[in-house]
Design a protein around this motif. Structure first.
Motif, PDB file in Angstrom:
ATOM      1  N   TRP A   7       0.826  -1.202   0.000  1.00 33.75           N
ATOM      2  CA  TRP A   7       0.000   0.000   0.000  1.00 33.75           C
ATOM      3  C   TRP A   7       0.865   1.259   0.000  1.00 33.75           C
ATOM      4  O   TRP A   7       0.607   2.208  -0.740  1.00 33.75           O
ATOM      5  N   VAL A   8       1.907   1.250   0.816  1.00 32.05           N
ATOM      6  CA  VAL A   8       2.835   2.386   0.869  1.00 32.05           C
ATOM      7  C   VAL A   8       3.506   2.569  -0.491  1.00 32.05           C
ATOM      8  O   VAL A   8       3.669   3.704  -0.967  1.00 32.05           O
ATOM      9  N   LYS A  10       2.299   1.834  -3.459  1.00 31.78           N
ATOM     10  CA  LYS A  10       1.336   2.448  -4.377  1.00 31.78           C
ATOM     11  C   LYS A  10       1.204   3.943  -4.106  1.00 31.78           C
ATOM     12  O   LYS A  10       1.180   4.755  -5.034  1.00 31.78           O
ATOM     13  N   PHE A  11       1.121   4.295  -2.825  1.00 31.83           N
ATOM     14  CA  PHE A  11       1.036   5.714  -2.464  1.00 31.83           C
ATOM     15  C   PHE A  11       2.272   6.465  -2.931  1.00 31.83           C
ATOM     16  O   PHE A  11       2.168   7.570  -3.485  1.00 31.83           O
ATOM     17  N   GLU A  12       3.455   5.895  -2.711  1.00 34.16           N
ATOM     18  CA  GLU A  12       4.705   6.539  -3.121  1.00 34.16           C
ATOM     19  C   GLU A  12       4.763   6.738  -4.629  1.00 34.16           C
ATOM     20  O   GLU A  12       5.203   7.791  -5.100  1.00 34.16           O
ATOM     21  N   LYS A  13       4.311   5.743  -5.374  1.00 36.92           N
ATOM     22  CA  LYS A  13       4.320   5.865  -6.830  1.00 36.92           C
ATOM     23  C   LYS A  13       3.404   6.988  -7.300  1.00 36.92           C
ATOM     24  O   LYS A  13       3.798   7.823  -8.126  1.00 36.92           O
ATOM     25  N   ILE A  14       2.184   7.012  -6.768  1.00 43.26           N
ATOM     26  CA  ILE A  14       1.224   8.045  -7.178  1.00 43.26           C
ATOM     27  C   ILE A  14       1.725   9.424  -6.771  1.00 43.26           C
ATOM     28  O   ILE A  14       1.692  10.371  -7.566  1.00 43.26           O
ATOM     29  N   ALA A  15       2.197   9.554  -5.529  1.00 43.90           N
ATOM     30  CA  ALA A  15       2.709  10.844  -5.054  1.00 43.90           C
ATOM     31  C   ALA A  15       3.914  11.290  -5.878  1.00 43.90           C
ATOM     32  O   ALA A  15       4.035  12.475  -6.215  1.00 43.90           O
ATOM     33  N   PHE A 138       8.311   5.302   5.668  1.00 41.67           N
ATOM     34  CA  PHE A 138       8.033   4.390   4.551  1.00 41.67           C
ATOM     35  C   PHE A 138       9.203   3.439   4.325  1.00 41.67           C
ATOM     36  O   PHE A 138       9.012   2.242   4.091  1.00 41.67           O
TER      37      PHE A 138
END
Length: 161
Positions: A7-8, A10-15, A138
């Motif tokens: 989940w982290v 995915k968040f890092e990629k989008i951010a 992260f």
């Protein structure tokens, strides 16, 4: 742990995608305004520095997730599989302890900030400074996930850091 790490990730990629696009746009517009319209944007440089800081810490964490940092393995390659596993466990414990210490210091640092504001954009400085503890948190999650995997099974040679 794997679910949290994914989940982290995915968040890092989008951010990171959003920050990279915003950084490109801000720098492009800043250049256009400065050199073609002769009216520089006072906030463009500061905004780009803050975005680059966030990208650096998010990218460093993603680098740990993908195990993409450079490593010298000539010593590790001399060990048997069980020896490699023990050495990797020791190495990752040291990394986790170091990250934990840096996490403590970085959260303490951000929480003790005065109500300081940035010079051009006038945003609270805790926003750009928060990139340090967030990126380290992260990274800690990714390393902890890898450590759990390492304790459950013997890694392949490609799993070594």
């Amino acid at each position: 742990m794997k679910t949290l790490s994914n989940w982290v990730e995915k968040f890092e990629k989008i951010a990171s995608i959003i920050l990279m696009a915003a950084l490109t746009i801000v720098l492009f517009i800043g250049v256009v305004y400065r050199y073609f319209l002769n009216a520089p944007l006072f906030w463009a440089n500061e905004a780009s520095i803050f975005m680059m800081t966030w990208l650096t810490f998010l990218g460093g964490s993603l680098g740990l997730k993908y195990k993409s940092q450079a490593s010298i393995t000539f010593l590790v390659d001399r060990f048997s599989n069980s020896g490699k596993r023990v050495l990797l466990i020791i190495t990752h414990l040291i990394i986790l302890l170091t990250l934990g210490f840096l996490l403590y210091l970085s959260y303490e640092w951000v929480l003790t900030l005065s109500p300081q504001k940035s010079s051009s954009m006038r945003i609270p400085m805790w926003i750009p400074y928060l990139s340090v503890p967030v990126g380290l948190t992260f990274a800690f999650i990714h390393m902890l996930d890898y450590m759990v995997d390492l304790l459950k099974k013997t890694p392949k040679r490609s799993d070594a850091l």
